[in-house]
Write a protein that holds these residues in place. Structure first.
Motif, short mmCIF file in Angstrom:
data_model
loop_
_atom_site.label_atom_id
_atom_site.label_comp_id
_atom_site.label_asym_id
_atom_site.label_seq_id
_atom_site.Cartn_x
_atom_site.Cartn_y
_atom_site.Cartn_z
N ASP A 216 10.25 -1.38 -3.14
CA ASP A 216 9.20 -1.77 -4.08
C ASP A 216 8.33 -0.53 -4.26
OD1 ASP A 216 6.81 -2.63 -5.19
OD2 ASP A 216 6.88 -4.59 -4.22
N HIS A 219 4.52 -0.51 -3.62
CA HIS A 219 4.23 -0.73 -2.20
C HIS A 219 4.56 0.51 -1.38
CE1 HIS A 219 4.11 -2.34 1.81
NE2 HIS A 219 5.38 -2.02 1.98
N GLN A 220 5.72 1.11 -1.66
CA GLN A 220 6.15 2.27 -0.88
C GLN A 220 5.20 3.45 -1.03
OE1 GLN A 220 8.36 0.71 1.34
NE2 GLN A 220 9.11 2.82 1.35
N PHE A 222 1.90 3.21 -1.47
CA PHE A 222 0.74 2.94 -0.61
C PHE A 222 1.12 3.04 0.86
CE2 PHE A 222 -2.14 0.30 1.84
CZ PHE A 222 -3.36 0.84 1.45
N ALA A 223 2.37 2.70 1.20
CA ALA A 223 2.81 2.74 2.59
C ALA A 223 2.72 4.14 3.17
CB ALA A 223 4.25 2.22 2.70
N SER A 226 -0.68 4.16 4.70
CA SER A 226 -0.79 3.31 5.89
C SER A 226 -0.02 3.90 7.08
CB SER A 226 -0.30 1.89 5.59
OG SER A 226 1.04 1.91 5.14
#
Length: 312
Positions: A216, A219-220, A222-223, A226
């Motif tokens: 995704d 998402h990746q 933003f990951a 994190s």
């Protein structure tokens, strides 16, 4: 005979003095005088539209002077890229797709020498479909026309990467991907900017390419942030992973039944795109070409069609 070859992009300006017979670059100057910054200064000057061409010519004159003394003057100056855009020296209409890979197809404007600028200027326009636009890549594509097998997909990596399909020696369609601009925005102005650092890490790049097939994307991205906070992920690895993720996402849109694939660029992008293509499909035929040489070839082909230099 010699000529001046200029690639005037949105962010950068590159001028070369070229020997036409050998295609050798005799002198070169690269300055951060992209069309965007020059246009901003032009708007701030509040000069009338009638003086716009002269304003841009001043930038060209300074760049030519920085090359040093030219052995012969005047010589033709060829401009491609954003010089023919709405924020450029002179806006020109686009050449329409499809078109044959022949420099005769190119649309251009000619500015005769005057007392303030002794060189004849030839401004080459861009090309478009009903949904997409390019300025500059069409000239490089013309410069690739002497390859043994013309048909295939031509990829021009960059701020706005182009994928051009050539069939029966004719450019039939293309798509633009905002890969380079998105990468720069993310590493400089986004939440992950503090989690990345320029450097070399091939394995992280390849991991990003691999993950682009099933991840995704939003998402990746933003990951990356994190993982930096929670696991202390190395910023160089993050940088290369993001590069692989974005380039892989772009290239997975290719129709791999259309081959060979020509990657027209310079390192490091040339090698990165080749590595990503090989990772996605190990059977694809990849040919690497120099974008610098393609541009010079394209400009020279254009001059030859104007009978300004001998056909080499």
């Amino acid at each position: 005979m010699q000529f001046l070859s200029c690639d005037w992009g949105t962010s950068n300006f590159r001028l070369r003095l070229v020997e036409s017979k050998t295609k050798e670059i005799l002198k070169e100057v690269i300055i951060p005088e992209g069309i965007s910054s020059v246009y901003s200064r032009w708007k701030q000057s509040l000069l009338p539209d009638s003086e716009r061409v002269s304003f841009y010519k001043q930038v060209l004159s300074k760049a030519i002077l920085s090359l040093g003394q030219l052995e012969v003057t005047p010589i033709p100056l060829i401009l491609s890229g954003m010089a023919s855009s709405s924020i450029g020296l002179l806006e020109l209409p686009y050449m329409k797709f499809p078109f044959n890979l022949n420099a005769k197809q190119l649309k251009f404007a000619n500015l005769e020498p005057d007392e303030d600028f002794e060189h004849p200027i030839f401004i080459i326009s861009g090309a478009c479909t009903e949904e997409d636009i390019m300025r500059g890549e069409e000239v490089m594509l013309m410069g690739c026309a002497n390859v043994p097998k013309k048909d295939g997909v031509y990829i021009f990596p960059g701020t706005h990467s182009k994928h051009v399909i050539v069939q029966n020696a004719k450019a039939t369609e293309f798509k633009t991907y905002i890969t380079g601009e998105l990468f720069n925005l993310l590493i400089k102005k986004s939440i992950i900017s503090n989690s990345v650092e320029s450097g070399v890490d091939r394995s992280s790049f390849i991991q990003g390419v691999q993950d682009s097939g099933s991840a995704d994307l939003l998402h990746q991205i933003f990951a990356i942030r994190s993982k930096d906070i929670l696991k202390g992920k190395d910023p160089v690895q993050n940088y290369q992973y993001l590069s692989g993720l974005l380039i892989g996402t772009e290239l997975r849109k290719l129709d791999f039944s259309l081959f060979p694939i020509y990657v027209v660029s310079e390192n490091p992008l040339l090698c990165l795109y080749a590595a990503a293509l090989s990772e996605i499909d190990g059977t694809v035929e990849i040919k690497l070409m120099s974008s610098d040489q393609a541009l010079i070839n394209g400009h020279l082909n254009f001059l030859n069609e104007l009978s300004l230099v001998p056909v080499s």
